[in-house]
Design an enzyme around this catalytic site. Structure first.
Site, mmCIF file in Angstrom:
data_model
loop_
_atom_site.group_PDB
_atom_site.id
_atom_site.type_symbol
_atom_site.label_atom_id
_atom_site.label_comp_id
_atom_site.label_asym_id
_atom_site.label_seq_id
_atom_site.Cartn_x
_atom_site.Cartn_y
_atom_site.Cartn_z
ATOM 1 N N LYS A 22 5.413 11.487 11.167
ATOM 2 C CA LYS A 22 4.687 10.356 10.824
ATOM 3 C C LYS A 22 4.679 9.254 11.731
ATOM 4 O O LYS A 22 4.046 8.628 12.576
ATOM 5 C CB LYS A 22 4.636 9.955 9.515
ATOM 6 C CG LYS A 22 3.685 8.938 9.119
ATOM 7 C CD LYS A 22 3.818 8.616 7.655
ATOM 8 C CE LYS A 22 4.803 7.667 7.011
ATOM 9 N NZ LYS A 22 4.625 6.262 7.497
ATOM 10 N N ASN A 23 6.159 8.672 11.635
ATOM 11 C CA ASN A 23 6.527 7.535 12.149
ATOM 12 C C ASN A 23 6.528 7.388 13.814
ATOM 13 O O ASN A 23 6.646 6.436 14.408
ATOM 14 C CB ASN A 23 7.592 6.870 11.494
ATOM 15 C CG ASN A 23 7.214 6.309 10.048
ATOM 16 O OD1 ASN A 23 6.194 6.232 9.872
ATOM 17 N ND2 ASN A 23 8.205 6.190 9.229
ATOM 18 N N CYS A 116 2.438 0.554 2.751
ATOM 19 C CA CYS A 116 2.880 0.741 1.279
ATOM 20 C C CYS A 116 3.340 -0.586 0.735
ATOM 21 O O CYS A 116 3.928 -1.453 1.480
ATOM 22 C CB CYS A 116 4.167 1.786 1.364
ATOM 23 S SG CYS A 116 3.674 3.353 1.356
ATOM 24 N N ARG A 121 6.440 -7.344 4.028
ATOM 25 C CA ARG A 121 6.441 -6.801 5.510
ATOM 26 C C ARG A 121 5.878 -7.764 6.407
ATOM 27 O O ARG A 121 4.862 -7.481 6.981
ATOM 28 C CB ARG A 121 6.022 -5.578 5.287
ATOM 29 C CG ARG A 121 6.484 -4.767 4.321
ATOM 30 C CD ARG A 121 5.995 -3.253 4.275
ATOM 31 N NE ARG A 121 6.471 -2.481 5.478
ATOM 32 C CZ ARG A 121 6.077 -1.215 5.338
ATOM 33 N NH1 ARG A 121 5.217 -0.496 4.776
ATOM 34 N NH2 ARG A 121 6.543 -0.582 6.523
ATOM 35 N N ASP A 304 13.924 5.240 4.027
ATOM 36 C CA ASP A 304 12.896 6.213 3.677
ATOM 37 C C ASP A 304 13.357 7.198 2.827
ATOM 38 O O ASP A 304 12.534 7.893 2.252
ATOM 39 C CB ASP A 304 11.950 6.573 4.867
ATOM 40 C CG ASP A 304 11.138 5.603 5.654
ATOM 41 O OD1 ASP A 304 11.106 4.530 4.825
ATOM 42 O OD2 ASP A 304 11.005 5.763 6.660
ATOM 43 N N ARG A 396 -0.757 10.520 2.641
ATOM 44 C CA ARG A 396 -0.603 9.697 4.129
ATOM 45 C C ARG A 396 0.662 10.252 4.779
ATOM 46 O O ARG A 396 0.395 10.009 6.228
ATOM 47 C CB ARG A 396 -0.305 8.257 3.641
ATOM 48 C CG ARG A 396 -1.458 7.393 3.166
ATOM 49 C CD ARG A 396 -1.250 5.919 3.057
ATOM 50 N NE ARG A 396 -0.330 5.566 3.889
ATOM 51 C CZ ARG A 396 0.820 4.796 3.932
ATOM 52 N NH1 ARG A 396 1.109 4.175 3.025
ATOM 53 N NH2 ARG A 396 1.488 4.534 4.998
#
Ligand code: EPU
Length: 417
Positions: A22-23, A116, A121, A304, A396
């Protein structure tokens, strides 16, 4: 609201094939617009975050098509217009468009990104990088207008090795004139994946994967083919699951080196595991030992993975101490784990997890992506039925999670409520 109903306690056997990261994918998709011609990105996970980015590209006028695991992006028809709030705030990675559009058109208008809710952030390091390259940043009520007559290579020192800021500094500087040096850059494999893509387009980037990245600006980038690396966080999540509920559960299509910080910690716990060249096999192990863990940037222990790991720590005999150094508020899974029977105390940025606890199914809520993953793991290991609310967060980031778990013997159903 989407909910998962999980009947725990089943032994999980077979193979889980890991999807693209994903990232990484969320950086490669916006990066494709920097090229003057079409790019094809393979191994793109089919998750709502990649859909949201494709939607932004289409909104801007790019031609985007998906076939199986690939996404083809033709940026020639893009019109650089403001990205509306509802698209920007869908996910954190929308702000890679800030850098890509600035890098290509020297102008971008969009809103503060989403993501999230795991603590503050800020994007100050990203904005600092843009300004260092010569851009002007105007901000009002979370709306950003960023522009430059010319982007000029410079030295950028990041106050912390932020993944997002490193990626944004790369995207914004790749077409700047002269040399840019990013000091204290993030070393995550996702940064390397992006640099490889940009270099294939014709960029001149060296040092990605180290704390000093050097970029010699180029005038033109051409579309190319590239591939998303396997998702190390998805891989780590299922490797942990094997230790909780597996019988030789194989996690396949991975780069084991990318999760060595996890497997070394699991070995300290005494987990039965076999590490191959592109797979890891784990089984449920008794008499696990407690450990201490501190989250750090790569190659340190990934933030994570701390929430998924917490579910395993509840099964060790004794007290494990886990410290979260990256995010302020990444323990929202803890009250729900305790509701399931765990014994975890939060002590500011640390948690003390005392096991071994018998986990019992109940109703819990996925407050964020990795909290949800943690609760799903706990539910699969627990006695009885667990209902996990708000699993949109999980969808997600985990491709086909229901199918993948069902295939290895889990009893898990996705419902709309
Ligand atoms: N930070 C700042 N200023 C900045 C940027 C970051 O203070 O300008 C701070 C943040 O407040 C946070 C820390 O630095 O405390 C880490 O932020 P970073 O920029 O590294 O995170 P990110 O780029 O926003 C990416 C992943 C996260 C992952 C972190 C690991 C994406 C889209 N997100 O976030 O993934 O946790 O790197 O450092 O790549 C997830 O997948 O669940 C997830 C949250």
């Amino acid at each position: 609201m989407k909910v998962l109903e999980i009947n725990g306690g089943k032994t999980l056997e077979g193979t889980i094939r890991i999807s693209g990261a994903k990232n990484s994918a969320v950086a490669l998709i916006p990066a494709a617009l920097l090229a003057d011609t079409t790019s094809t990105i393979c191994n793109v996970p089919d998750i709502t975050d990649t859909d949201a980015l494709a939607e932004i590209l289409k909104y801007l006028g790019a031609k985007v098509s998906r076939a199986s695991e690939s996404i083809v992006i033709n940026p020639t028809t893009i019109e650089n217009k403001e990205i509306p709030k509802e698209l920007s705030t869908k996910l954190r990675a929308s702000y890679y468009f800030m850098a890509a559009l600035l890098g290509k058109y020297k102008y971008v208008e969009m809103y503060f990104p989403g993501g999230c809710n795991i603590g503050a952030r800020p994007i100050d390091q990203t904005l600092k990088s843009f300004k260092a390259l010569g851009a002007t940043v105007e901000e009002k009520d979370n709306h950003y207008k960023i522009y430059a007559e010319k982007l000029v290579g410079t030295h950028i020192y990041l106050d912390m090795p932020s993944v997002g800021a490193t990626i944004n500094a790369l995207l914004a500087s790749v077409k700047a004139s002269g040399e840019t040096v990013i000091e204290n850059a993030a070393k995550e494999p996702e940064v390397v994946n992006l640099a490889v893509f940009l270099n294939r387009m014709g960029a001149n980037i060296t040092g990605a994967g180290t704390s000093e990245i050097r970029i010699q600006g180029v005038d033109k980038l051409e579309g190319c083919n590239t591939e998303v690396i396997p998702d190390r966080i998805e891989a780590g999540t299922y490797v942990i699951l094997g230790a909780l509920a597996g019988n030789k559960l194989k996690v396949d299509n991975i780069i084991p080196e990318h999760i060595e910080m996890l497997t070394l910690k699991m070995k300290e716990m005494g987990v039965d595991m076999e590490i191959g060249s592109d797979y890891i096999i784990t089984s449920k192990t008794d008499n696990l030992k407690p450990i201490t863990v501190k989250t750090q940037g790569y190659p340190g222990f990934a933030t994570d993975l701390q929430q998924p790991l917490t579910s395993l720590l509840t099964q060790a005999n004794g007290t494990s101490v886990l410290e979260e150094t990256i995010y302020e508020n990444r323990f929202q899974n803890v009250p729900y784990l305790n509701k399931m029977g765990a014994n975890i105390e939060i002590d500011n940025r640390k948690i003390n997890v005392t096991g071994k606890s018998e986990l019992v199914g109940c109703e819990v809520t996925a407050t964020d992506l990795r909290a949800g993953a943690c609760l799903i793991l706990a539910a699969l290991a627990a006695k009885g039925t667990t209902k996990v609310n708000d699993v949109e967060h999980v969808l997600r980031g985990y491709e086909n999670i229901v199918e993948k778990l069902t295939d290895v013997g889990a009893s898990i159903t996705l419902k709309d409520e």
